[in-house]
Motif scaffolding. Structure first.
Motif, PDB file in Angstrom:
ATOM      1  N   ILE A  53     -43.380  -2.500 -41.851  1.00  0.00           N
ATOM      2  CA  ILE A  53     -42.802  -3.523 -42.730  1.00  0.00           C
ATOM      3  C   ILE A  53     -41.445  -3.066 -43.246  1.00  0.00           C
ATOM      4  N   LYS A  54     -41.356  -1.786 -43.592  1.00  0.00           N
ATOM      5  CA  LYS A  54     -40.098  -1.259 -44.119  1.00  0.00           C
ATOM      6  C   LYS A  54     -38.988  -1.293 -43.060  1.00  0.00           C
ATOM      7  N   GLN A  55     -39.336  -0.866 -41.843  1.00  0.00           N
ATOM      8  CA  GLN A  55     -38.323  -0.909 -40.795  1.00  0.00           C
ATOM      9  C   GLN A  55     -37.860  -2.333 -40.523  1.00  0.00           C
ATOM     10  N   LYS A  56     -38.795  -3.251 -40.497  1.00  0.00           N
ATOM     11  CA  LYS A  56     -38.438  -4.651 -40.239  1.00  0.00           C
ATOM     12  C   LYS A  56     -37.508  -5.186 -41.331  1.00  0.00           C
ATOM     13  N   GLN A  57     -37.755  -4.792 -42.563  1.00  0.00           N
ATOM     14  CA  GLN A  57     -36.876  -5.229 -43.648  1.00  0.00           C
ATOM     15  C   GLN A  57     -35.446  -4.754 -43.425  1.00  0.00           C
ATOM     16  N   GLY A  58     -35.302  -3.506 -43.005  1.00  0.00           N
ATOM     17  CA  GLY A  58     -33.961  -2.983 -42.761  1.00  0.00           C
ATOM     18  C   GLY A  58     -33.268  -3.677 -41.606  1.00  0.00           C
ATOM     19  N   TYR A  59     -33.990  -3.871 -40.505  1.00  0.00           N
ATOM     20  CA  TYR A  59     -33.413  -4.568 -39.359  1.00  0.00           C
ATOM     21  C   TYR A  59     -32.992  -5.987 -39.745  1.00  0.00           C
ATOM     22  N   ASP A  60     -33.878  -6.683 -40.459  1.00  0.00           N
ATOM     23  CA  ASP A  60     -33.605  -8.084 -40.808  1.00  0.00           C
ATOM     24  C   ASP A  60     -32.425  -8.209 -41.759  1.00  0.00           C
ATOM     25  N   LEU A  61     -32.303  -7.262 -42.686  1.00  0.00           N
ATOM     26  CA  LEU A  61     -31.171  -7.313 -43.615  1.00  0.00           C
ATOM     27  C   LEU A  61     -29.866  -7.152 -42.854  1.00  0.00           C
ATOM     28  N   TRP A  62     -29.831  -6.186 -41.930  1.00  0.00           N
ATOM     29  CA  TRP A  62     -28.609  -6.018 -41.139  1.00  0.00           C
ATOM     30  C   TRP A  62     -28.312  -7.273 -40.323  1.00  0.00           C
ATOM     31  N   ALA A  63     -29.308  -7.820 -39.633  1.00  0.00           N
ATOM     32  CA  ALA A  63     -29.079  -8.996 -38.793  1.00  0.00           C
ATOM     33  C   ALA A  63     -28.565 -10.165 -39.616  1.00  0.00           C
ATOM     34  N   LYS A 315     -32.412  -9.450 -51.572  1.00  0.00           N
ATOM     35  CA  LYS A 315     -33.250 -10.034 -50.517  1.00  0.00           C
ATOM     36  C   LYS A 315     -34.728  -9.752 -50.713  1.00  0.00           C
ATOM     37  N   TYR A 316     -35.045  -8.535 -51.199  1.00  0.00           N
ATOM     38  CA  TYR A 316     -36.454  -8.125 -51.245  1.00  0.00           C
ATOM     39  C   TYR A 316     -36.973  -7.832 -52.654  1.00  0.00           C
ATOM     40  N   ASN A 317     -36.100  -7.935 -53.653  1.00  0.00           N
ATOM     41  CA  ASN A 317     -36.508  -7.725 -55.047  1.00  0.00           C
ATOM     42  C   ASN A 317     -37.164  -6.364 -55.251  1.00  0.00           C
ATOM     43  N   SER A 318     -36.633  -5.350 -54.601  1.00  0.00           N
ATOM     44  CA  SER A 318     -37.139  -3.991 -54.750  1.00  0.00           C
ATOM     45  C   SER A 318     -36.036  -3.009 -54.391  1.00  0.00           C
ATOM     46  N   GLU A 319     -36.297  -1.733 -54.712  1.00  0.00           N
ATOM     47  CA  GLU A 319     -35.325  -0.679 -54.424  1.00  0.00           C
ATOM     48  C   GLU A 319     -35.506  -0.204 -52.976  1.00  0.00           C
ATOM     49  N   PRO A 320     -34.434  -0.026 -52.218  1.00  0.00           N
ATOM     50  CA  PRO A 320     -34.585   0.442 -50.844  1.00  0.00           C
ATOM     51  C   PRO A 320     -34.912   1.927 -50.797  1.00  0.00           C
TER      52      PRO A 320
END
Length: 406
Positions: A53-63, A315-320
């Motif tokens: 889930i964490k990796q997907k969040q990073g990929y999606d934010l970049w895209a 985007k995710y309402n949390s700290e990366p």
């Protein structure tokens, strides 16, 4: 097919997240020649799902950021980004199959590596055979990069860049720590970093009184922890993934196992670890490859570290954490390499990655001859008052190591 309906395909266009569950995916918003497709095999289901889930969040934010800016510039033309996800269900052989499928059936241009060192190494045999440039966001073990491959690159420095500074800090600030007990998940990354910890401890005059491995999927550490307790180590060092470490820490509390220093890698980097344990997370130390406290002015699409953190929060309402940041970095690096190459030709993009020497929101990025990044000083931190506090390196230090756990 092993691919679950949940994760059959995800397409990132602009800030719009399209559902993963549609059978066969959804039609593109741009013609095929206007799209750069990046394959992402992930353990979206199974015990490694929290990490996926964490990796997907990073990929999606970049895209989302890339597409918001109109896409990636290639020779004067803009290409939009499409990420194709495949769930390999936390099973390494399926990660290999998923990688082959993404190349031969989904016809992706480039690849993000599978999660973790073990799956990334196994799947890289496929991407290397097809000569597909691959950026691994979560593979740190040197064994991943000792194959002589040309198309595999990783954004994590070697494991000893975490254990060496951690050991030096403990030796300097807790000189009474003479004995360490090490427990490792029997998986490539967790075991490799435990072995590096063993080397670091011995090199600094700390006796390793216990070293053992636990099987993947272990649901009870109580007997092993009882054995560790009987040895009275001043430092307990446990490796694994989030669910492993939550279980181990809870069972330590149940058995009232305490030590001046308790280190776990890599769960404490995640807010979920802190939330799940509450006061029991206090003073647990760890190390990771990135922290939001860092302050870089990058040449990538995110620019400043603070801007990446801001966009992630929005985007995710949390700290990366480091996993999400590394995934976003992989996308940003592909974008830089493609734009520098002026082409989506795989060999030209591969060469651009190999020559890369650039400051990013994540830090300075330069790959060694083996494809592994060699340009970062990963932070060491400790949970204090419910938050990760950086104790190394000096440039972003927020506090000193505290001794004792609840």
């Amino acid at each position: 097919m092993f691919r679950s309906r949940l994760s059959r395909r995800a397409v990132a266009f602009g800030a719009i997240a399209l559902a993963i569950g549609a059978i066969g995916g959804l039609p593109s918003m741009a013609s095929a020649e206007d799209v750069i497709r990046i394959g992402a095999p992930l353990p979206i289901t199974g015990p490694l799902a929290p990490e996926a889930i964490k990796q997907k969040q990073g990929y999606d934010l970049w895209a989302a950021q890339a597409n918001k800016a109109g896409g990636i510039s290639v020779g004067g033309k803009k290409y939009r980004v499409e990420i194709v996800y495949v769930d390999y269900q936390s099973n390494t052989p399926r990660a290999v199959q998923a990688t082959e499928q993404l190349i031969t059936q989904d016809h992706v241009n480039f690849l993000f590596g599978a999660f973790g060192s073990g799956a990334a190494k196994a799947a890289s045999t496929v991407s290397e055979r097809y000569k597909v440039p691959t950026l691994a966001a979560t593979a740190s073990s040197s064994q991943v990069y000792d194959q002589g491959y040309k198309y595999l690159f990783g954004t994590f420095t070697p494991n000893d860049t975490l254990t060496t500074p951690l050991t030096k800090i403990v030796k300097a600030q807790a000189p009474d720590v003479k004995k360490v007990a090490i427990l490792a998940r029997n998986d490539l990354f967790p075991l490799a970093i435990a072995q590096e910890m063993e080397k670091s401890a011995k090199a600094n005059g700390i006796e390793v009184v216990f070293f053992d491995k636990y099987a993947i999927g272990t649901l009870d550490h109580s007997a092993t922890l009882s054995q560790i307790k009987s040895l009275s180590p001043q430092w307990i060092f446990i490796t694994g993934y989030t669910n492993d470490l939550l279980l181990a820490r809870k069972q330590m509390v149940d058995q009232q196992i305490k030590a001046p220093v308790v280190t776990m890698i890599a769960g404490p980097a995640y807010q979920e670890f802190i939330d799940a344990l509450g006061p029991s997370a206090e003073n647990v130390s760890s190390a990771a490859w990135w922290h939001p406290a860092e302050q870089y002015d990058g040449k990538d699409i995110f620019g400043k570290t603070s801007e990446f953190v801001k966009l992630f929060r929005e985007k995710y309402n949390s700290e990366p954490d480091y996993g999400q940041a590394s995934a976003a970095l992989c996308g940003a690096l592909f974008q830089l390499a493609i734009e520098q190459a002026g082409s989506i030709d795989r060999d030209k993009v591969r060469d651009a990655l190999a020559k890369m020497d650039v400051v990013t929101f994540f830090g300075p990025v330069k790959f060694g001859a083996n494809g592994q990044i060699n340009s970062l000083d990963p932070p060491v931190f400790q949970i204090q008052s419910g938050k990760p506090v950086v104790v190394f390196p000096q440039a972003i230090k927020q506090g000193d190591l505290k001794l004792g756990v609840n």
